[in-house]
Design a protein around this motif. Structure first.
Motif, short mmCIF file in Angstrom:
data_model
loop_
_atom_site.label_atom_id
_atom_site.label_comp_id
_atom_site.label_asym_id
_atom_site.label_seq_id
_atom_site.Cartn_x
_atom_site.Cartn_y
_atom_site.Cartn_z
N ARG A 293 0.84 -1.20 0.00
CA ARG A 293 0.00 0.00 0.00
C ARG A 293 0.87 1.24 0.00
O ARG A 293 1.72 1.45 0.87
CB ARG A 293 -0.93 -0.01 1.21
N ASN A 294 0.64 2.10 -1.00
CA ASN A 294 1.34 3.38 -1.12
C ASN A 294 0.30 4.49 -1.25
O ASN A 294 -0.49 4.50 -2.21
CB ASN A 294 2.24 3.42 -2.36
N SER A 295 0.27 5.39 -0.29
CA SER A 295 -0.67 6.52 -0.32
C SER A 295 -2.10 6.05 -0.54
O SER A 295 -2.82 6.51 -1.45
CB SER A 295 -0.27 7.52 -1.42
N SER A 296 -2.53 5.07 0.27
CA SER A 296 -3.88 4.52 0.23
C SER A 296 -4.19 3.79 -1.07
O SER A 296 -5.35 3.52 -1.38
CB SER A 296 -4.92 5.63 0.46
N LYS A 297 -3.16 3.46 -1.84
CA LYS A 297 -3.35 2.73 -3.08
C LYS A 297 -2.61 1.40 -2.97
O LYS A 297 -1.42 1.36 -2.66
CB LYS A 297 -2.82 3.53 -4.26
N ASP A 298 -3.31 0.30 -3.21
CA ASP A 298 -2.71 -1.02 -3.13
C ASP A 298 -2.13 -1.43 -4.48
O ASP A 298 -2.79 -1.30 -5.51
CB ASP A 298 -3.75 -2.06 -2.69
N VAL A 299 -0.89 -1.91 -4.44
CA VAL A 299 -0.18 -2.32 -5.65
C VAL A 299 0.28 -3.76 -5.46
O VAL A 299 0.81 -4.12 -4.41
CB VAL A 299 1.03 -1.40 -5.93
N LEU A 300 0.08 -4.59 -6.48
CA LEU A 300 0.56 -5.97 -6.45
C LEU A 300 1.96 -6.01 -7.05
O LEU A 300 2.15 -5.66 -8.21
CB LEU A 300 -0.38 -6.89 -7.23
N GLN A 301 2.92 -6.43 -6.25
CA GLN A 301 4.30 -6.51 -6.70
C GLN A 301 4.74 -7.96 -6.80
O GLN A 301 4.29 -8.82 -6.05
CB GLN A 301 5.23 -5.74 -5.75
N LYS A 302 5.64 -8.22 -7.72
CA LYS A 302 6.10 -9.57 -8.02
C LYS A 302 7.61 -9.62 -7.95
O LYS A 302 8.30 -8.80 -8.56
CB LYS A 302 5.61 -9.98 -9.42
N PHE A 303 8.14 -10.58 -7.18
CA PHE A 303 9.58 -10.74 -7.03
C PHE A 303 9.96 -12.18 -7.37
O PHE A 303 9.47 -13.12 -6.73
CB PHE A 303 10.03 -10.42 -5.59
N ASP A 304 10.79 -12.35 -8.37
CA ASP A 304 11.25 -13.69 -8.74
C ASP A 304 12.21 -14.22 -7.68
O ASP A 304 13.11 -13.51 -7.24
CB ASP A 304 11.95 -13.66 -10.11
N LEU A 305 12.04 -15.48 -7.32
CA LEU A 305 12.88 -16.11 -6.30
C LEU A 305 13.90 -17.07 -6.90
O LEU A 305 14.62 -17.73 -6.17
CB LEU A 305 12.01 -16.88 -5.30
N LYS A 306 13.96 -17.14 -8.20
CA LYS A 306 14.90 -18.03 -8.87
C LYS A 306 15.72 -17.23 -9.86
O LYS A 306 15.40 -16.09 -10.19
CB LYS A 306 14.14 -19.14 -9.60
N LEU A 307 16.79 -17.83 -10.35
CA LEU A 307 17.63 -17.18 -11.34
C LEU A 307 16.85 -17.02 -12.63
O LEU A 307 16.23 -17.97 -13.13
CB LEU A 307 18.89 -17.99 -11.59
#
Length: 366
Positions: A293-307
């Motif tokens: 949540r940034n400034s009352s706005k929800d954002v879906l973030q994606k982080f790869d856990l593999k190479l």
């Protein structure tokens, strides 16, 4: 007409007894559909459809309140739902109630005058402490039940699990943060304890029907760096990592381990600072997804856990580009956002192009 005729014996429920559940107080079912529900797929955007509603809970067919009593969750709060041995298990108060095998919405006995291996199972845990069951996780030898102060195992010594062979044993006495859920590390179980000044992460191994399991506090080396009130936990068994955070904070704690057969070769702790307050996170297909949540706005973030492969795909709604090089891209927390060319401003004096950074990245220009 004063004559004997053919007759049948058919069991029925006692007249006047309660034979169904109040759907409004029961769990809700979410079903993924192949179409929009009408038999046709509408639109060309590859939409995914779901139906949200109440399951068709079976009604009592035989007996009275003694020979076929109501499940013990009636009139009580349901804490959680799990599956075990092809049965739907309802956790309610100090009881675990298991449906008929393969008939997930049937919690009534088949007959009031005879015993059946397919009858529901309704067991309670016994303890000198309040033993409300909040969660459960399946292991090879049974299902481990978690209360605030103890851990129990529901198991059987027989090949068949039925009401006469099922039993519950106490296996450990460790505090459990009931706001979280236990996770599996492949062959062991991890859970959080939030009773002290700092959160503690325990790992349970060698869980068997007989004997006590081995439990190790893996957060001991970072005991004063592991914040209290952590309530979100997710794990990736394939990448041997677990992630913890408290809702409303930007810090994500990570635990990375490496096992070789039955030996733990390496393990380490680390932290990430995200661009906003974490609301939820989970791991799916070697990727950590986080709702930030940034400034009352929800954002879906994606982080790869593999190479990542040498070909990095950057995809959005409008364009797909590929960058080819000989570099190996490791786990990173970079966040990308498309900036329209009209939002950029070029200065001939400085030979630089500037633009306002998107919300959540920074409060200054870059």
């Amino acid at each position: 007409n004063n004559r004997d005729g053919s007759g049948t014996w058919e069991e029925c429920p006692e007249p006047g007894r309660q034979i169904n559940f109040d759907e409004a107080t029961m769990p809700i079912q979410v079903v993924r559909l192949q179409d929009d529900g009408s038999g046709t797929v509408t639109g060309t955007n590859n939409a995914i459809y779901f139906r949200v509603g109440y399951p068709s809970w079976d009604k009592c067919q035989v007996g009275d309140t003694v020979t076929n009593p109501e499940p013990s969750f009636v009139g009580k709060k349901i804490s959680n739902l799990v599956f075990f041995r092809n049965r739907l298990c309802v956790l309610s108060d100090e009881n675990i109630i298991m449906s008929r095998p393969g008939d997930f919405f049937n919690f009534w006995n088949k007959s009031a005058i005879t015993f059946s291996n397919t009858d529901p199972i309704d067991l309670s845990v016994s303890s000198t402490y309040p033993a409300i069951i909040y969660d459960a996780i399946q292991v090879n030898s049974g299902i481990v039940l978690f209360t605030k102060n103890q851990q129990f195992m529901l198991t059987t010594d027989s090949d068949i699990l039925n009401p006469s062979t099922a039993k519950i044993n106490a296996i450990a006495d460790f505090n459990f943060n009931h706001k979280t859920n236990p996770v599996t590390l492949g062959t062991t179980i991890g859970f959080l304890d939030n009773a002290g000044k700092y959160t503690r992460f325990f790992e349970m191994a060698n869980v068997r029907r007989e004997g006590e399991p081995q439990i190790v506090e893996q957060s001991k080396v970072v005991s004063k760096l592991f914040d209290a009130d952590l309530d979100i936990i997710s794990s990736s068994r394939e990448n041997a990592s677990i992630y913890f955070s408290a809702k409303g904070t930007s810090t994500v704690y990570g635990f990375r381990y490496f096992n070789a057969t039955e030996k733990r070769e390496q393990q380490a702790w680390f932290t990430w600072e995200l661009s906003g307050d974490v609301q939820y996170h989970c791991v799916l297909d070697d990727t950590l997804y986080a709702v930030v949540r940034n400034s009352s706005k929800d954002v879906l973030q994606k982080f790869d856990l593999k190479l990542l492969s040498d070909s990095r795909q950057i995809t959005d709604d409008k364009q797909t580009t590929a960058t080819e090089d000989d570099l190996t891209y490791r786990i990173h927390l970079d966040n990308s956002s498309i900036v329209a060319s009209s939002a950029a401003s070029y200065s001939a004096s400085t030979n630089k192009t500037t633009f306002a950074l998107p919300t959540g990245f920074n409060n200054s220009s870059g």
